[in-house]
Every structure is written in C-alpha cells, then in structure tokens.
Design an enzyme around this catalytic site. Sequence first.
Site, PDB file in Angstrom:
ATOM      1  N   ASP A  98       0.855  -1.176   0.000  1.00 32.20           N
ATOM      2  CA  ASP A  98       0.139   0.002   0.113  1.00 32.20           C
ATOM      3  C   ASP A  98       0.869   1.135  -0.104  1.00 32.20           C
ATOM      4  O   ASP A  98       0.656   2.073  -0.819  1.00 32.20           O
ATOM      5  CB  ASP A  98      -0.935  -0.258   1.217  1.00 32.20           C
ATOM      6  CG  ASP A  98      -0.343  -0.349   2.502  1.00 32.20           C
ATOM      7  OD1 ASP A  98       0.896  -0.668   2.440  1.00 32.20           O
ATOM      8  OD2 ASP A  98      -1.008  -0.224   3.666  1.00 32.20           O
ATOM      9  N   ASP A 101       6.937   4.040   3.648  1.00 35.73           N
ATOM     10  CA  ASP A 101       7.091   5.290   4.213  1.00 35.73           C
ATOM     11  C   ASP A 101       8.698   5.349   4.896  1.00 35.73           C
ATOM     12  O   ASP A 101       9.541   5.902   4.007  1.00 35.73           O
ATOM     13  CB  ASP A 101       6.216   5.160   5.748  1.00 35.73           C
ATOM     14  CG  ASP A 101       6.162   6.345   6.519  1.00 35.73           C
ATOM     15  OD1 ASP A 101       6.342   7.423   5.956  1.00 35.73           O
ATOM     16  OD2 ASP A 101       5.872   6.312   7.450  1.00 35.73           O
ATOM     17  N   LEU A 106       9.477  -2.637   4.158  1.00 35.60           N
ATOM     18  CA  LEU A 106       9.867  -2.984   2.551  1.00 35.60           C
ATOM     19  C   LEU A 106      11.304  -3.852   2.670  1.00 35.60           C
ATOM     20  O   LEU A 106      11.275  -4.987   2.109  1.00 35.60           O
ATOM     21  CB  LEU A 106       9.800  -1.875   1.613  1.00 35.60           C
ATOM     22  CG  LEU A 106       9.778  -2.390   0.007  1.00 35.60           C
ATOM     23  CD1 LEU A 106       9.083  -3.684  -0.429  1.00 35.60           C
ATOM     24  CD2 LEU A 106       9.779  -1.283  -0.776  1.00 35.60           C
ATOM     25  N   ASP A 158      -5.871   2.833   6.653  1.00 33.04           N
ATOM     26  CA  ASP A 158      -6.721   3.166   7.805  1.00 33.04           C
ATOM     27  C   ASP A 158      -6.276   4.212   8.840  1.00 33.04           C
ATOM     28  O   ASP A 158      -5.022   4.833   8.838  1.00 33.04           O
ATOM     29  CB  ASP A 158      -6.867   1.682   8.635  1.00 33.04           C
ATOM     30  CG  ASP A 158      -5.818   1.844   9.371  1.00 33.04           C
ATOM     31  OD1 ASP A 158      -4.670   1.735   8.975  1.00 33.04           O
ATOM     32  OD2 ASP A 158      -5.906   1.559  10.734  1.00 33.04           O
TER      33      ASP A 158
HETATM   34  P1  5GP Z   1       7.442   1.922   6.810  1.00 33.04           P
HETATM   35  O1  5GP Z   1       7.828   0.447   7.377  1.00 33.04           O
HETATM   36  O2  5GP Z   1       7.622   1.940   5.352  1.00 33.04           O
HETATM   37  O3  5GP Z   1       7.618   3.142   7.658  1.00 33.04           O
HETATM   38  O4  5GP Z   1       5.841   1.679   7.116  1.00 33.04           O
HETATM   39  C1  5GP Z   1       4.943   1.007   6.152  1.00 33.04           C
HETATM   40  C2  5GP Z   1       3.624   0.819   6.973  1.00 33.04           C
HETATM   41  O5  5GP Z   1       3.303   1.980   7.499  1.00 33.04           O
HETATM   42  C3  5GP Z   1       2.754   0.842   5.712  1.00 33.04           C
HETATM   43  O6  5GP Z   1       2.277  -0.393   5.217  1.00 33.04           O
HETATM   44  C4  5GP Z   1       1.462   1.387   6.646  1.00 33.04           C
HETATM   45  O7  5GP Z   1       0.793   0.346   7.249  1.00 33.04           O
HETATM   46  C5  5GP Z   1       1.916   2.386   7.582  1.00 33.04           C
HETATM   47  N1  5GP Z   1       1.780   3.732   7.121  1.00 33.04           N
HETATM   48  C6  5GP Z   1       2.705   4.555   6.795  1.00 33.04           C
HETATM   49  N2  5GP Z   1       2.479   5.812   6.167  1.00 33.04           N
HETATM   50  C7  5GP Z   1       1.177   5.792   6.336  1.00 33.04           C
HETATM   51  C8  5GP Z   1      -0.004   6.640   6.115  1.00 33.04           C
HETATM   52  O8  5GP Z   1       0.180   7.787   5.685  1.00 33.04           O
HETATM   53  N3  5GP Z   1      -1.345   6.078   6.260  1.00 33.04           N
HETATM   54  C9  5GP Z   1      -1.631   5.017   6.720  1.00 33.04           C
HETATM   55  N4  5GP Z   1      -2.748   4.805   7.031  1.00 33.04           N
HETATM   56  N5  5GP Z   1      -0.674   3.908   7.200  1.00 33.04           N
HETATM   57  C10 5GP Z   1       0.679   4.212   6.910  1.00 33.04           C
END
Ligand code: 5GP
Length: 174
Positions: A98, A101, A106, A158
């Site tokens: 999805d 961030d 990933l 969400d």
């Molecule tokens: P990362 O490991 O890249 O920091 O985080 C990825 C996960 O953080 C995503 O799969 C999601 O669950 C959550 N996440 C990061 N940014 C957002 C956002 O803007 N909105 C939502 N709903 N979830 C986010």
Amino acid sequence: MNTQIETLLSAQQIATRVAELAAEINKDYAGKDILLVGTLKGAYIFLADLSRYLPERTQIDFLKVSSYGDSTSPETAVQFDQHPTIDLKNKHVLLVEDIVDTGHTLAFLRKYLHTKNPASLRVCALLDKPSRREANLDPIEYLGFSIPDKFVIGYGLDYAQCYRNLPYIGVLQS
Ligand code: 5GP
C-alpha cells in the site's frame, strides 16, 4: 459524525494509475505467471483492482506484518503476523504494498521473500513518501504515486482501523 477529509488522490486518478501500472506489469511479465503477494490489510483494495487487469493464471496470496516503534533497530522490529500460504519457490513474485514510508517494512520483506527462492521478485507500491525514508532501499519497480509527508487514509489505508473503504485517498483534517 463530522469528519473533514481532504482529497489527495481521487478515485478516478487512482483508477487511471492502476490501469497504467497493470499495463506495464503485463508488458514486463508477458508469457510468465505472476504470484501477487499483498500486504494486509492496507493493500487489499489496490491488489483487488490491479489483479483484475492481469492474466487469469495470476496467483494471489497475502502476508501480514507489524512493526514495533520502540526497538533500537527498526528493521528487525518488523514481525510476521501471517506468512504467505503459497510456496514462493521458482515463482515470479510481485509484492503489492500500500505505502512505503520509512522503508523498514519493505526492506524486511524483500530480504524475507528472497530467502524463499522465487524465480524473480519485484515490488509494486501504490504510494511512496520519499521524504520519510530511513532504510536503504532498492528502487521500487512499480510505483503509483509519490506523495508528501502526510498521513493518508482510504483505498485500503486506515486510521484506527476506519476509513479503509473510502474509494479515494485523503488526509484527515484536525
Ligand atoms: P514503513 O515501514 O515504510 O515506515 O511503513 C509502512 C507501513 O506504515 C505501511 O504499510 C502502513 O501500514 C503504515 N503507514 C505509513 N504511512 C502511512 C500513512 O500515511 N497512512 C496510513 N494509513 N498508514 C501508513
């Protein structure tokens, strides 16, 4: 309920981009069977829409991970809640995400999926927030949209388990 949501990406913008991504994927994987692996819960709508443009022999699976922000090593703080159920060995695995961030999820998933010896591994992410990146990531092969550093909801994403069913992507106004 009086919730204000600012639209960031309309349903039409998303639909157009999903069709474009699918066209790219179909071109790149011509003659190969794809195994889509979606990350729960956020990627469920994106995967559903994307998959309907792909050939009928496309296989579908899901995994679920969660992360713990209080760890000193964010990458190892990602843990599995649900593993894929289909054997990934010798499959052309396309991980459907999805949103990317910080990139720790990933990075963790690429490393994990490689250990399953797929024939190939690529990533298709709907959204990326490049300004938030902490992990050292390989480029995302198929990317829907780069977005600014805002917390987004809708189209699978969400806030407190709500808003996933919105047909568009928006930002909650406080
Ligand atoms: P990362 O490991 O890249 O920091 O985080 C990825 C996960 O953080 C995503 O799969 C999601 O669950 C959550 N996440 C990061 N940014 C957002 C956002 O803007 N909105 C939502 N709903 N979830 C986010």
